[in-house]
Design a protein around this motif. Sequence first.
Motif, PDB file in Angstrom:
ATOM      1  N   VAL A  30       0.868  -0.900   0.115  1.00 16.11           N
ATOM      2  CA  VAL A  30      -0.010  -0.299  -0.246  1.00 16.11           C
ATOM      3  C   VAL A  30       1.125   1.265  -0.032  1.00 16.11           C
ATOM      4  O   VAL A  30       0.262   2.227  -0.320  1.00 16.11           O
ATOM      5  N   LYS A  37       9.354   0.152   2.683  1.00 19.99           N
ATOM      6  CA  LYS A  37       8.586  -0.864   2.339  1.00 19.99           C
ATOM      7  C   LYS A  37       8.747  -1.177   0.410  1.00 19.99           C
ATOM      8  O   LYS A  37       9.207  -2.459   0.480  1.00 19.99           O
ATOM      9  N   ASN A 143       9.436  -0.385   8.861  1.00 21.31           N
ATOM     10  CA  ASN A 143       9.501   1.620   8.657  1.00 21.31           C
ATOM     11  C   ASN A 143       9.942   2.112   9.826  1.00 21.31           C
ATOM     12  O   ASN A 143      11.210   1.841  10.015  1.00 21.31           O
ATOM     13  N   PHE A 189      -5.263   3.081   4.312  1.00 21.88           N
ATOM     14  CA  PHE A 189      -3.959   4.033   4.638  1.00 21.88           C
ATOM     15  C   PHE A 189      -4.545   5.184   3.174  1.00 21.88           C
ATOM     16  O   PHE A 189      -3.800   6.552   2.908  1.00 21.88           O
ATOM     17  N   ASN A 206       1.353   8.901  11.889  1.00 22.27           N
ATOM     18  CA  ASN A 206       2.390   7.975  11.213  1.00 22.27           C
ATOM     19  C   ASN A 206       4.236   8.068  10.869  1.00 22.27           C
ATOM     20  O   ASN A 206       4.789   8.749  12.217  1.00 22.27           O
ATOM     21  N   ASN A 210       5.964   7.490   5.813  1.00 19.07           N
ATOM     22  CA  ASN A 210       5.195   7.647   5.475  1.00 19.07           C
ATOM     23  C   ASN A 210       4.017   9.087   4.775  1.00 19.07           C
ATOM     24  O   ASN A 210       3.097   8.665   3.916  1.00 19.07           O
ATOM     25  N   ILE A 231       5.538   1.467  13.509  1.00 17.22           N
ATOM     26  CA  ILE A 231       5.028   0.617  12.270  1.00 17.22           C
ATOM     27  C   ILE A 231       6.267  -0.546  11.840  1.00 17.22           C
ATOM     28  O   ILE A 231       7.138   0.511  11.326  1.00 17.22           O
TER      29      ILE A 231
HETATM   30  C1  LMR Z   1      -0.500   3.230   7.612  1.00 13.71           C
HETATM   31  O1  LMR Z   1      -2.213   2.615   7.161  1.00 13.71           O
HETATM   32  O2  LMR Z   1      -0.360   3.574   8.218  1.00 13.71           O
HETATM   33  C2  LMR Z   1       1.045   1.894   7.049  1.00 13.71           C
HETATM   34  O3  LMR Z   1       0.252   0.891   8.043  1.00 13.71           O
HETATM   35  C3  LMR Z   1       0.845   1.835   5.931  1.00 13.71           C
HETATM   36  C4  LMR Z   1       2.161   0.918   5.563  1.00 13.71           C
HETATM   37  O4  LMR Z   1       2.075   0.467   5.541  1.00 13.71           O
HETATM   38  O5  LMR Z   1       3.510   1.949   6.290  1.00 13.71           O
END
Ligand code: LMR
Length: 326
Positions: A30, A37, A143, A189, A206, A210, A231
């Motif tokens: 995503v 990632k 992350n 997301f 976040n 991100n 995360i």
């Molecule tokens: C989010 O939904 O904020 C995160 O999990 C997105 C991600 O995959 O880092």
Amino acid sequence: MKLKPLFAAALLAASAAWAQEPIVIKFSHVTTADTPKGKGAQKFKELAEAATQGRVKVDVYPNSQLYKDKEELEALQMGAVQMLAPSLSKFGPLGVKEFEVYDIPYILPSKAALRRVNEGPVGKALLKKLETKGIVGLAYWDNGFKEMTSNKPIAQPADFRGQKMRIQSSKVLDAQMRALGANPQVLAFSEVYQGMQTGVVDGSENTPSNIYTQKMHEVQKYMTVSDHGYIGYAVIANKRFWDALPPDIRTALDGAMREATRYANTIAQQENDAALEGIKKAGKTQVRELSPQEKAAWRKALLPVQATVAPRVGKPLIDAFNREAA
Ligand code: LMR
């Protein structure tokens, strides 16, 4: 009956072509390609294709191009895609709520603690739990630590009161936001930017990477560098698919995954540091660090979350996590 030579040759050629057809792995995720990632997935593709000399082809689909948060897990279970790397906060709806232990605020004092937990008995047992859901857990990818953003200033815990905060689909994150007096709202997301732009939510939490790559900083006036949570991802595959791979291919893919994991976990911090700089430079968000006093106030306000979520996540698991992280 004897086959006519021409027909037999054609049959042979067809089966040879079939035998050479590469095994295709659809790897959906995503975030954008230029995130920890996204880069990890690309690295895995390169390493996997090289190690299998083209017998495996990995097609990476970033940025919710194929599926959003919840749908991607369903797609993996159905075999519509073969690999994903959802954040650890997204396994609750699947029935593996224990991963939410990672969401307990301030439970991870450092990246070193994170490594100990992931590589120790807790991390291994959690990945194993996925097997009952038809999923094999291959690795943990970083992350980074989370910061708070909003269109209203946030320095003290009291500032959260009444703010609508987007969360991932984790009940621990729900409890965290409620402990701060905010109103949590689950959004996929891919829907966060628009949610912020239209006022569906005031803010969110976040990682800088991100926030920056989704351009959230363009629709958020304030950011508080709080590092209150983390995360990270479980890289996972459809178990039926993975188990049916020829053993030599699986061994090669395991090796590629080990190397891609080392790479992803090396670049994650740099990516987040650069993103934080990018957010500051863009000048659209006022970025503030928490003073030691403010941080102490946040910790105090968030401490009760451990007890609130113990019945859901499991007290023994929380204790084991705390022991390994200490
Ligand atoms: C989010 O939904 O904020 C995160 O999990 C997105 C991600 O995959 O880092």
